[in-house]
Design an enzyme around this catalytic site. Structure first.
Site, PDB file in Angstrom:
ATOM      1  N   GLU A   1       0.818  -1.231   0.000  1.00 14.82           N
ATOM      2  CA  GLU A   1       0.000   0.000   0.000  1.00 14.82           C
ATOM      3  C   GLU A   1       0.846   1.273   0.000  1.00 14.82           C
ATOM      4  O   GLU A   1       0.667   2.163   0.845  1.00 14.82           O
ATOM      5  CB  GLU A   1      -0.970  -0.006   1.199  1.00 14.82           C
ATOM      6  CG  GLU A   1      -1.987  -1.123   1.104  1.00 14.82           C
ATOM      7  CD  GLU A   1      -3.120  -1.040   2.121  1.00 14.82           C
ATOM      8  OE1 GLU A   1      -3.036  -0.252   3.070  1.00 14.82           O
ATOM      9  OE2 GLU A   1      -4.103  -1.787   1.955  1.00 14.82           O
TER      10      GLU A   1
ATOM     11  N   GLU B   1      -5.530  -8.329  -0.548  1.00 11.77           N
ATOM     12  CA  GLU B   1      -6.245  -8.033   0.702  1.00 11.77           C
ATOM     13  C   GLU B   1      -7.700  -7.786   0.353  1.00 11.77           C
ATOM     14  O   GLU B   1      -8.006  -6.856  -0.405  1.00 11.77           O
ATOM     15  CB  GLU B   1      -5.676  -6.795   1.416  1.00 11.77           C
ATOM     16  CG  GLU B   1      -4.345  -7.036   2.081  1.00 11.77           C
ATOM     17  CD  GLU B   1      -3.887  -5.869   2.948  1.00 11.77           C
ATOM     18  OE1 GLU B   1      -4.738  -5.186   3.542  1.00 11.77           O
ATOM     19  OE2 GLU B   1      -2.668  -5.646   2.997  1.00 11.77           O
TER      20      GLU B   1
END
Ligand code: AHR
Length: 498
Positions: A172, A291
């Protein structure tokens, strides 16, 4: 009200890569300490791994587990977690504001994966570190011996290289919350250079570049375009992350959110293919949805946790029945794009937004979301088939034309089986479903598994671990190549045919 579905063995989406059913263990909360590892627990093995948890993990058949983060990885020194345990440092862990004791690291995690019949998916730190540490980690993990880092592994008691195939290039990196967050241009360059030297150490590895942290990031999808333009030739996959919640207590809208996941996937595919066209490249980038889950129940409780403790109960969402329905729909979304989404990780696996919960020193139990995940992993292997669905629809707050029936089918040619996964999103009415199996000819129903509950908010807890559980009384019936089923209101269904 009635829905129909046509499946034909020649109308294929693509082969389902078994890694679509991956999961994730981060050094976060009680995922590692008190989750997979608890020396002194009655079920602990010689390495301190909880065998009760291992059995529940094996029950799902999880092919790959991402590690060690997550936000954690962006401040992690992998060297802290190898070698004699008594020499490992305790570190302030800035991503989750805890103390990391480093009792478990790379080697122990690989051991745990072997015990769980799984493969590790390793993430490297591209937040505070870069290509040099990443290539050293690949050398430590995968090079046989005869070099500084591989010999260090041997000296730590691991003579055989771990042979870790799949590597994530950071986590991320578009998020301001990330340690060492980067612009797309900064990240694209560091991802390219890291991937290059990591692959020079071990040409057999596969590499995943970070896509956007969610569909709602302001930089999406420009992030994907810029990153891929800078590292297209060096990487194999682009990641997607997405979590959903029912904060507004609007279940009809909540259950429609997998449509957002569908459009997220299609937008990322379009962006990757745009870069492919621009580069005149023959190579296709595949997707790693590494995710995904429901995550919101624990937000308030997390805000009250005191910082700087070891393994506090962070992100411990208690999942209810409606959460399991959305997880089922998210699995259907992944299968509907099985030609491009080759890996996915339910985030996470134990205690932290997880299908498996434990009590420290006590039992381990299955949350509601365990069941659709287990069913898809066990019965969703083979070739995903195009679901030609006709269904009545509804409008929700954020989505219009939401089909009550969400469904897909998977053909396992080896076993001679077809499995239909279906969610009835209707909150008060059963949905009659007719499945036309066309080219499969006459078949019989092996079983019709159903997850349903009188109470959408019903959850499994330590005291009532079996409150929500599937039954096999769905009652689907086959007549030649046609199947009739009744999908109970707000239900997850698995119709297995042979
Ligand atoms: O899975 C929990 C967290 O969600 C991960 O650490 C991070 O990557 C994401 O924001």
């Amino acid at each position: 009200m009635k829905a129909t579905m046509i499946v034909d063995k020649d109308f294929t989406i693509g082969e389902v890569d078994k890694r679509l059913y991956g999961s994730f263990i981060e050094h976060l909360g009680r995922a590692v300490y008190g989750g997979i590892y608890e020396p002194g627990h009655p079920s602990a093995d010689e390495q301190g791994f909880r065998t009760d948890v291992l059995e529940l993990v094996k029950g799902i058949d999880v092919p790959i587990v991402r590690y060690p983060g997550g936000n954690f990885v962006s401040g992690y020194n992998w060297e802290d977690g190898v070698g004699p345990v008594e020499l490992r440092p305790k570190r302030l862990e800035l991503a989750w504001r805890t103390v990391e004791p480093n009792l478990i690291g790379l080697n122990e995690f690989v051991d745990w994966c072997r015990k769980a019949n799984s493969e590790p998916m390793m993430a490297v730190n591209l937040g505070t570190r870069g290509p040099e540490e990443a290539r050293q980690l690949v050398e430590y993990s995968n090079h046989p011996s005869g070099s500084q880092w591989s010999d260090l592994r041997v000296s730590h008691g691991y003579k055989q290289p771990h042979g870790i195939k799949t590597w994530c290039l950071g986590n991320e990196m578009d998020g301001p919350w990330q340690i060492g967050a980067k612009t797309a241009a900064e990240y694209g360059r560091i991802a390219a250079e890291s991937a290059k030297v990591m692959r020079w150490v071990d040409p057999s590895i596969e590499l995943v570049a970070c896509g956007s942290s969610s569909l709602n990031m302001p930089s999406f999808p420009e992030w994907e375009r810029t990153v891929l333009e800078l590292c297209y030739d060096q990487v194999d996959y682009l990641s997607l992350h997405q979590y959903y919640g029912n904060r507004d207590k609007d279940t009809a809208n909540f259950l429609a959110q997998s449509m957002g996941m569908d459009s997220f996937i299609h937008s990322v595919i379009a962006t990757a293919d745009y870069v492919q066209a621009k580069k005149r490249s023959k190579k296709k980038i595949h997707l790693s949805f590494d995710e995904w889950n429901v995550w919101y129940h624990s937000n308030d409780a997390d805000a009250r946790i005191e910082p700087w403790s070891v393994a506090p109960p962070q992100l411990e969402d208690v999942y209810n029945h409606e959460d399991a329905l959305l997880v089922g729909s998210m699995l259907i979304s992944l299968l509907k794009c099985a030609d491009r989404v080759k890996m996915a990780c339910l985030a996470q696996l134990v205690n932290v937004i997880a299908p498996i919960m434990t009590a420290n020193g006590g039992g381990a139990w299955k949350q509601t979301i365990y069941f659709p995940y287990m069913h898809a992993s066990l019965f969703g292997r083979g070739t995903a088939l195009v679901p030609l669905v006709s269904s009545p629809k509804y409008d929700a707050k954020d989505y219009t034309d939401v089909p009550y029936l969400d469904a897909v089918a998977v053909h396992n040619a080896e076993a001679g089986e077809v499995t239909v996964f279906a969610v009835n999103r209707h909150l008060s009415e059963a949905l009659p479903l007719e499945i036309d199996l066309r080219s499969f000819g006459a078949c019989r129903v092996l079983e019709h598994l159903v997850l349903e509950s009188d109470d959408l908010k019903a959850a499994n807890t330590q005291d009532a671990p079996d409150r929500v559980a599937p039954h096999a009384r769905g009652g689907a019936e086959a007549d030649g190549g046609a199947v009739q089923a009744r999908l109970g209101r707000a239900s997850w269904n698995v119709i297995r045919l042979k």
